[in-house]
Design an enzyme around this catalytic site. Structure first.
Site, PDB file in Angstrom:
ATOM      1  N   CYS A 116       2.583   8.690   0.133  1.00  0.00           N
ATOM      2  CA  CYS A 116       3.403   9.615  -0.645  1.00  0.00           C
ATOM      3  C   CYS A 116       4.301   8.851  -1.614  1.00  0.00           C
ATOM      4  O   CYS A 116       4.448   9.231  -2.784  1.00  0.00           O
ATOM      5  CB  CYS A 116       4.222  10.517   0.277  1.00  0.00           C
ATOM      6  SG  CYS A 116       5.386   9.652   1.368  1.00  0.00           S
ATOM      7  N   ASN A 174       2.711   5.058  11.214  1.00  0.00           N
ATOM      8  CA  ASN A 174       2.115   4.197  10.187  1.00  0.00           C
ATOM      9  C   ASN A 174       3.141   3.598   9.229  1.00  0.00           C
ATOM     10  O   ASN A 174       2.833   3.338   8.070  1.00  0.00           O
ATOM     11  CB  ASN A 174       1.074   4.994   9.384  1.00  0.00           C
ATOM     12  CG  ASN A 174      -0.165   5.310  10.180  1.00  0.00           C
ATOM     13  OD1 ASN A 174      -0.925   4.420  10.536  1.00  0.00           O
ATOM     14  ND2 ASN A 174      -0.369   6.582  10.468  1.00  0.00           N
TER      15      ASN A 174
END
Length: 332
Positions: free
Chosen positions: A139, A178
């Site tokens: 993102c 992550n």
């Protein structure tokens, strides 16, 4: 999404599947169903039979399985599926990709696994249309790499650092698991796609109430105008133009204020830990990303920009690889 076409009849939509029935997968499913030009939802895949994503898919008439990749392969719809989105984890994606490549499926990876080339639609989609697996970076990468690229198109970028701040409520288990992959993948993509010699990425999960929208700070160190032949005004114009391109598929993407410039001469360089001394032009770019609220609240812009970029990439791949007609579909 901006679409230009010269065709006179509609093309058959390309069937797609999504692996991962969490926040990102569910948002992507709803986007495709509501807005897609070229894609048709054929299957939603999860591992939790009680997940909200699978329940919503069933209500929307989409085939589902809670048996993961094996369940997807056994669905009767699998044969007709051309594109598979993976919205699980970097670890799981490696296995998913191995299986899907054996079945000749186009894979769009929304995890930080980075098996395929990093892809940011407004920067390098045309370079990756023939790749069997494309990676959507992160993102933070989708939000900030276009800004780095806007400057590197005009001037050599020696160093670029991005700080992505997201609401803690919009960070699901996959994002939290992550974090290391996020920083590593984003840093590499800043270099490989954005054009920086050296890239660095930082993510901040803010627990503030009410939840904050995604905010991104992009710090770019490039050549001085007299070295590059590019003025500060031209850099600002390039950044504004790139912002408009991203807005074509992420309407809530915007500059929070004008670009800030600062010069560092050779006799008074800027010292950057881990990089060294820098002399040149520093550009500071401040962004905000408001989500479209297809599934999650508007503050979850970090999810919205990922799913929007993935959809935009799939639209372009579908039009180029699987359409029987030629048209001028563009992301711009």
């Amino acid at each position: 999404m901006t679409v230009a076409t010269n065709t006179t009849k509609a093309t058959e939509k390309v069937k797609v599947a999504i692996i991962g029935s969490g926040n990102i997968g569910t948002d992507l499913m709803i986007k495709i169903i509501r807005t897609s030009q070229n894609l048709e939802m054929a299957a939603m895949v999860g591992i939790d039979a009680d997940s909200d994503g699978l329940a919503r898919a069933k209500r929307l008439g989409v085939a589902t399985t809670h048996q993961g990749i094996d369940g997807l392969i056994n669905l009767p719809e699998f044969e007709d599926i051309k594109i598979v989105f993976d919205a699980t984890s970097a670890y799981a994606h490696k296995h998913h990709n191995d299986v899907l490549q054996k079945h000749n499926k186009q894979v769009i990876d929304l995890t930080p696994a980075a098996i395929g080339p990093y892809t940011v639609p407004v920067v390098n989609i045309e370079d990756n249309l023939e790749q069997g697996n494309v990676n959507m970076v992160t993102c933070g990468g989708q939000a900030t790499i276009p800004m780095v690229a806007a400057i590197s198109q005009l001037s050599k970028v020696h160093y670029a650092e991005i700080i992505a701040s997201i609401s803690s409520k919009s960070a699901g288990p996959g994002t939290r698991a992550n974090i290391d992959e996020f920083t590593q993948t984003t840093s590499r993509a800043i270099e490989q796609v954005g054009g920086a010699v050296k890239g660095k990425a930082i993510i901040i999960m803010n627990p503030a109430e009410p939840p904050m929208m995604m905010r991104d700070t992009v710090l770019v160190l490039s050549e001085l105008p007299e070295e590059s032949g590019t003025t500060e005004a031209e850099i600002a114009k390039s950044i504004e133009a790139m912002t408009e391109k991203v807005q074509s598929y992420v309407p809530g993407y915007r500059l929070k204020q004008q670009v800030q410039f600062e010069r560092f001469e050779k006799d008074a360089p800027l010292h950057i830990p881990g990089y060294g001394d820098f002399s040149g032009l520093k550009s500071s770019i401040f962004l905000e990303v408001e989500g479209a609220a297809h599934y999650l609240p508007a503050y979850a812009g970090n999810l919205d920009i990922m799913t929007s970029a993935a959809q935009g990439t799939a639209e372009r791949i579908a039009q180029c690889k699987y359409s029987t007609e030629q048209s001028n579909f563009v992301i711009a």
